[in-house]
Design a protein around this motif. Structure first.
Motif, PDB file in Angstrom:
ATOM      1  N   ASN A  14       0.839  -1.199   0.000  1.00  9.46           N
ATOM      2  CA  ASN A  14       0.000   0.000   0.000  1.00  9.46           C
ATOM      3  C   ASN A  14       0.872   1.245   0.000  1.00  9.46           C
ATOM      4  N   LEU A  15       0.778   2.057  -1.052  1.00  4.45           N
ATOM      5  CA  LEU A  15       1.626   3.239  -1.183  1.00  4.45           C
ATOM      6  C   LEU A  15       1.344   4.284  -0.116  1.00  4.45           C
ATOM      7  N   GLU A  16       0.177   4.224   0.521  1.00  2.17           N
ATOM      8  CA  GLU A  16      -0.140   5.186   1.571  1.00  2.17           C
ATOM      9  C   GLU A  16       0.729   4.993   2.812  1.00  2.17           C
ATOM     10  N   ASP A  17       1.454   3.871   2.874  1.00  2.00           N
ATOM     11  CA  ASP A  17       2.279   3.593   4.044  1.00  2.00           C
ATOM     12  C   ASP A  17       3.620   4.308   4.028  1.00  2.00           C
ATOM     13  N   THR A  19       6.317   7.111   4.575  1.00  2.00           N
ATOM     14  CA  THR A  19       6.338   8.167   5.585  1.00  2.00           C
ATOM     15  C   THR A  19       6.707   9.510   4.964  1.00  2.00           C
ATOM     16  N   ALA A  20       6.296  10.578   5.650  1.00  2.00           N
ATOM     17  CA  ALA A  20       6.635  11.926   5.196  1.00  2.00           C
ATOM     18  C   ALA A  20       8.150  12.107   5.193  1.00  2.00           C
ATOM     19  N   ARG A  21       8.821  11.526   6.169  1.00  2.00           N
ATOM     20  CA  ARG A  21      10.275  11.650   6.238  1.00  2.00           C
ATOM     21  C   ARG A  21      10.933  10.951   5.062  1.00  2.00           C
ATOM     22  N   ALA A  22      10.442   9.755   4.700  1.00  2.00           N
ATOM     23  CA  ALA A  22      11.016   9.037   3.564  1.00  2.00           C
ATOM     24  C   ALA A  22      10.880   9.855   2.287  1.00  2.00           C
ATOM     25  N   LEU A  23       9.727  10.462   2.080  1.00  2.00           N
ATOM     26  CA  LEU A  23       9.525  11.297   0.888  1.00  2.00           C
ATOM     27  C   LEU A  23      10.477  12.490   0.881  1.00  2.00           C
ATOM     28  N   ARG A  24      10.666  13.092   2.050  1.00  2.00           N
ATOM     29  CA  ARG A  24      11.569  14.246   2.129  1.00  2.00           C
ATOM     30  C   ARG A  24      13.002  13.843   1.811  1.00  2.00           C
ATOM     31  N   ILE A  25      13.451  12.724   2.371  1.00  2.00           N
ATOM     32  CA  ILE A  25      14.825  12.264   2.134  1.00  2.00           C
ATOM     33  C   ILE A  25      15.035  11.904   0.674  1.00  2.00           C
ATOM     34  N   LEU A  26      14.081  11.156   0.098  1.00  2.00           N
ATOM     35  CA  LEU A  26      14.212  10.748  -1.307  1.00  2.00           C
ATOM     36  C   LEU A  26      14.198  11.948  -2.241  1.00  2.00           C
ATOM     37  N   GLY A  27      13.459  12.976  -1.868  1.00  2.00           N
ATOM     38  CA  GLY A  27      13.419  14.168  -2.704  1.00  2.00           C
ATOM     39  C   GLY A  27      14.651  15.032  -2.568  1.00  2.00           C
ATOM     40  N   GLY A 113      10.162   2.435   8.517  1.00  2.00           N
ATOM     41  CA  GLY A 113       8.834   2.477   7.908  1.00  2.00           C
ATOM     42  C   GLY A 113       8.282   1.078   7.753  1.00  2.00           C
ATOM     43  N   PRO A 114       7.603   0.785   6.649  1.00  2.00           N
ATOM     44  CA  PRO A 114       6.953  -0.517   6.458  1.00  2.00           C
ATOM     45  C   PRO A 114       7.915  -1.689   6.577  1.00  2.00           C
ATOM     46  N   SER A 115       7.421  -2.758   7.196  1.00  5.07           N
ATOM     47  CA  SER A 115       8.201  -3.989   7.363  1.00  5.07           C
ATOM     48  C   SER A 115       7.249  -5.169   7.364  1.00  5.07           C
ATOM     49  N   ALA A 116       7.478  -6.120   6.475  1.00  7.26           N
ATOM     50  CA  ALA A 116       6.621  -7.305   6.414  1.00  7.26           C
ATOM     51  C   ALA A 116       6.728  -8.121   7.700  1.00  7.26           C
ATOM     52  N   VAL A 117       7.914  -8.150   8.310  1.00  9.43           N
ATOM     53  CA  VAL A 117       8.104  -8.892   9.554  1.00  9.43           C
ATOM     54  C   VAL A 117       7.197  -8.343  10.645  1.00  9.43           C
ATOM     55  N   LEU A 118       7.262  -7.035  10.863  1.00 10.41           N
ATOM     56  CA  LEU A 118       6.480  -6.428  11.940  1.00 10.41           C
ATOM     57  C   LEU A 118       4.986  -6.437  11.625  1.00 10.41           C
ATOM     58  N   ALA A 119       4.635  -6.239  10.362  1.00 12.07           N
ATOM     59  CA  ALA A 119       3.218  -6.263   9.992  1.00 12.07           C
ATOM     60  C   ALA A 119       2.603  -7.634  10.273  1.00 12.07           C
ATOM     61  N   ALA A 120       3.332  -8.692   9.934  1.00  2.51           N
ATOM     62  CA  ALA A 120       2.829 -10.052  10.186  1.00  2.51           C
ATOM     63  C   ALA A 120       2.711 -10.323  11.675  1.00  2.51           C
ATOM     64  N   LEU A 121       3.703  -9.902  12.438  1.00  2.00           N
ATOM     65  CA  LEU A 121       3.658 -10.086  13.884  1.00  2.00           C
ATOM     66  C   LEU A 121       2.474  -9.353  14.504  1.00  2.00           C
ATOM     67  N   GLU A 188       0.231 -11.420   1.210  1.00  2.00           N
ATOM     68  CA  GLU A 188      -0.066 -10.178   0.490  1.00  2.00           C
ATOM     69  C   GLU A 188      -0.362  -9.019   1.454  1.00  2.00           C
ATOM     70  N   LEU A 189       0.497  -8.841   2.443  1.00  2.00           N
ATOM     71  CA  LEU A 189       0.296  -7.816   3.460  1.00  2.00           C
ATOM     72  C   LEU A 189       0.173  -6.419   2.856  1.00  2.00           C
ATOM     73  N   THR A 190      -0.808  -5.682   3.324  1.00  2.00           N
ATOM     74  CA  THR A 190      -1.171  -4.297   2.942  1.00  2.00           C
ATOM     75  C   THR A 190      -1.702  -4.185   1.519  1.00  2.00           C
ATOM     76  N   LYS A 191      -1.822  -5.297   0.805  1.00  2.00           N
ATOM     77  CA  LYS A 191      -2.286  -5.256  -0.579  1.00  2.00           C
ATOM     78  C   LYS A 191      -3.778  -5.590  -0.658  1.00  2.00           C
ATOM     79  N   LEU A 192      -4.314  -5.550  -1.839  1.00  3.58           N
ATOM     80  CA  LEU A 192      -5.748  -5.743  -2.055  1.00  3.58           C
ATOM     81  C   LEU A 192      -6.225  -7.093  -1.532  1.00  3.58           C
ATOM     82  N   HIS A 193      -5.438  -8.140  -1.746  1.00  3.74           N
ATOM     83  CA  HIS A 193      -5.858  -9.492  -1.356  1.00  3.74           C
ATOM     84  C   HIS A 193      -5.174  -9.959  -0.062  1.00  3.74           C
ATOM     85  N   GLU A 194      -4.925  -9.039   0.841  1.00  2.12           N
ATOM     86  CA  GLU A 194      -4.319  -9.386   2.126  1.00  2.12           C
ATOM     87  C   GLU A 194      -5.139 -10.468   2.831  1.00  2.12           C
TER      88      GLU A 194
END
Length: 281
Positions: A14-17, A19-27, A113-121, A188-194
């Protein structure tokens, strides 16, 4: 002054995940190193970021490519590193770059930010305090048997990644060793078919279905000692006889029995040899 190396987590689905900080750093970073430049460019385009420099750095990158980034950092340029999805270095490349940067005295800054490990836990209901992350299991051979034994010998919650086409086999092998251990398959964490599928390993292994998409397997805590006490010598000998009849190697049998019974591998190997000699006599 030298530049800074930012290790940036990106969405696992999910692209909404992001972070504002990640966007700032990448930019802001003059250089972005990515595991897959095509995937990262699509992410950056979605958020309206036009990178000044986007270059590839993946698991098979050579020392020269890593040195080029370290040289840029040493010269004062900031560098952001991202992988295909989620948190870099968690079963993803990037370790060689971080080690080279720290050796050169570069400041390394995590942008979590996003982590499949933590999301599953979070959704498994099986955390129970401490947990152990083992990433992807080896595909075959003694390395796989040893890894499975390590999973079974770990009393804390265990988190594994698995490819969808190998999930059913892994479930059967784990169920063979610890059938009553509680587990959760996070798909399929955070995706349509989670999807979260919960049950004992025996129940999950018996499901006649195809596993698709990204799979994270969470195994709940269990009592290793109680498992060892519940399996008697007769049950062990029965398994040994079946495995020997199928032509399996003694060491492989012992490794699997150790994982199943909770008893020491050396003890199981001695028992296999003794049974083999008895059957051949």
């Amino acid at each position: 002054m030298s530049g800074r190396l930012y290790i940036v987590a990106t969405p696992i689905g999910n692209l909404e995940d992001i972070t504002a900080r990640a966007l700032r750093i990448l930019g802001a970073c003059p250089r972005i190193a990515a595991e897959d430049t095509r995937r990262t460019r699509a992410l950056l385009t979605h958020f309206g970021i036009a990178p000044r420099s986007l270059e590839s750095l993946h698991a098979h990158s050579n020392d020269r490519e890593i040195a080029r980034l370290v040289d840029a950092l040493t010269a004062g340029e900031d560098v952001a590193f991202v992988t295909d999805a989620g948190t870099p270095l968690i079963s993803d490349p990037g370790d060689a770059l971080v080690r080279a940067a720290t050796f050169a005295g570069i400041t390394v800054i995590p942008v979590p930010g996003p982590s499949a490990v933590l999301a599953a836990l979070m959704a498994s209901g099986l955390v129970g305090g401490a947990f152990r992350f083992l990433g992807f299991l080896p595909r075959d051979g003694s390395a796989r048997r040893e890894a499975l034994a390590k999973v079974c010998d770990t009393p804390e919650t265990v988190v594994l990644f698995e490819a969808p086409n190998r999930t059913a086999v892994t479930l059967r092998e784990l169920a063979d060793a610890t059938p009553d251990r509680a587990a959760c398959i996070a798909r399929e964490l955070t995706k349509l078919h989670e999807e979260m599928v919960r049950g004992t390993l025996r129940e999950l292994a018996s499901l006649e279905r195809e596993w698709m998409g990204e799979v994270v397997l969470v195994l709940g805590p269990h009592e290793v000692a109680a498992r060892a006490e519940s399996i008697d010598d007769a049950a062990i000998d029965e398994r040994i006889d079946v495995a020997l009849a199928q032509g399996e190697h003694s060491r492989a049998i012992a490794e699997r029995l150790a994982a199943w019974s909770g008893r020491p591998k050396r003890e199981m190997y001695g028992r296999v040899i003794a049974r083999k000699q008895k059957l051949e006599s």
